[in-house]
Design a protein around this motif. Structure first.
Motif, PDB file in Angstrom:
ATOM      1  N   LYS A  85       0.752  -1.309   0.145  1.00 36.20           N
ATOM      2  CA  LYS A  85      -0.186   0.012  -0.105  1.00 36.20           C
ATOM      3  C   LYS A  85       0.937   1.351   0.139  1.00 36.20           C
ATOM      4  CE  LYS A  85      -3.583  -2.684   0.244  1.00 36.20           C
ATOM      5  NZ  LYS A  85      -4.160  -2.911  -1.125  1.00 36.20           N
ATOM      6  N   ASP A  86       2.155   1.192   0.533  1.00 35.16           N
ATOM      7  CA  ASP A  86       3.061   2.506   0.583  1.00 35.16           C
ATOM      8  C   ASP A  86       3.133   2.804  -0.796  1.00 35.16           C
ATOM      9  OD1 ASP A  86       5.062   4.084   2.082  1.00 35.16           O
ATOM     10  OD2 ASP A  86       6.284   3.029   0.401  1.00 35.16           O
ATOM     11  N   ARG A  90       4.664   0.229  -3.693  1.00 35.96           N
ATOM     12  CA  ARG A  90       3.817  -0.328  -4.589  1.00 35.96           C
ATOM     13  C   ARG A  90       4.411  -0.046  -5.790  1.00 35.96           C
ATOM     14  NH1 ARG A  90      -1.604  -1.171  -4.368  1.00 35.96           N
ATOM     15  NH2 ARG A  90      -3.133  -1.071  -5.975  1.00 35.96           N
TER      16      ARG A  90
END
Length: 219
Positions: A85-86, A90
């Motif tokens: 998610k970062d 990503r």
């Protein structure tokens, strides 16, 4: 059951196949036998006019192209956190996945199906030989990705657990063994791939596809 995965044994469809197993998804696996040209038959072309695998069908919607399918499975099963998610993590994930899909994968196509690029038999042999040399270099790059991840303290290529980058790496190295590349010449990559194959969900997909991890035969 709404999910249906059309896959071919040993093809890149192994990646979403493994993802669905990892997610604990209820899905119908449909084997497409490429050696029998089932992907060119009217039934399959009605599903995917390009005649390619994988295809993921979900409640009447048909999704093609492995990049799109991986993104869809990640979004459908967010608890599995297949894609980081970062933002930077990503981006790095997509960077590696795109390279596997748009560079390494097509290079193997030149080895396995040189007839796609010319009808001249001598030229086909030249294309294949050149692609094998390129593929060896790319396997070295893939091993470097593994070493970089491990050096950073990460057991897996895309996150805290096994995911699509790892199963794509498994697929690509397995193809390399078909091309005559000894996996033992790539010890860090080979060890990573063997470890990936031992993940229960990956092992289930391998069993369904009846895959042997290495097809290398000494000359």
């Amino acid at each position: 059951m709404t999910l249906k995965l059309y896959y071919a044994s040993g093809a890149c469809s192994f990646v979403p196949h493994s993802m669905l197993e990892m997610a604990g998804a209820t899905f119908e696996p449909v084997a497409i036998k490429l050696h029998k040209a089932e992907q060119k038959g009217p039934e399959y072309l009605a599903i995917n006019p390009r005649g390619q695998v994988p295809v993921l069908a979900d409640d009447g919607e048909v999704i093609t192209q492995i990049m799109a399918i991986i993104a869809y499975i990640d979004a459908k099963f967010p608890e599995s956190t297949f894609i980081p998610k970062d933002p930077l993590a990503r981006a790095r994930f997509v960077e590696a996945l795109a390279w596997m899909n748009n560079t390494v994968h097509p290079t193997f196509t030149h080895i396995f199906m040189p007839d796609k690029f010319t009808s001249d038999a001598a030229a086909q042999q030249a294309i294949k030989a050149h692609a094998v040399a390129q593929y060896r270099t790319l396997m070295g790059e893939l091993q470097a990705l593994v070493k970089k991840a491990h050096a950073a303290g990460h057991d897996w290529l895309g996150g805290v657990h096994c995911g699509p980058l790892d199963t794509y790496a498994l697929t690509l190295l397995r193809w390399g063994t078909i091309a005559g590349i000894n996996p033992e010449d790539l010890p860090e990559l080979w060890a990573h791939v063997q470890r990936t194959a031992q993940v229960p969900a990956v092992a289930r997909a391998m069993e369904r596809e009846r895959l042997q991890l290495s097809l290398y035969r000494p000359a």
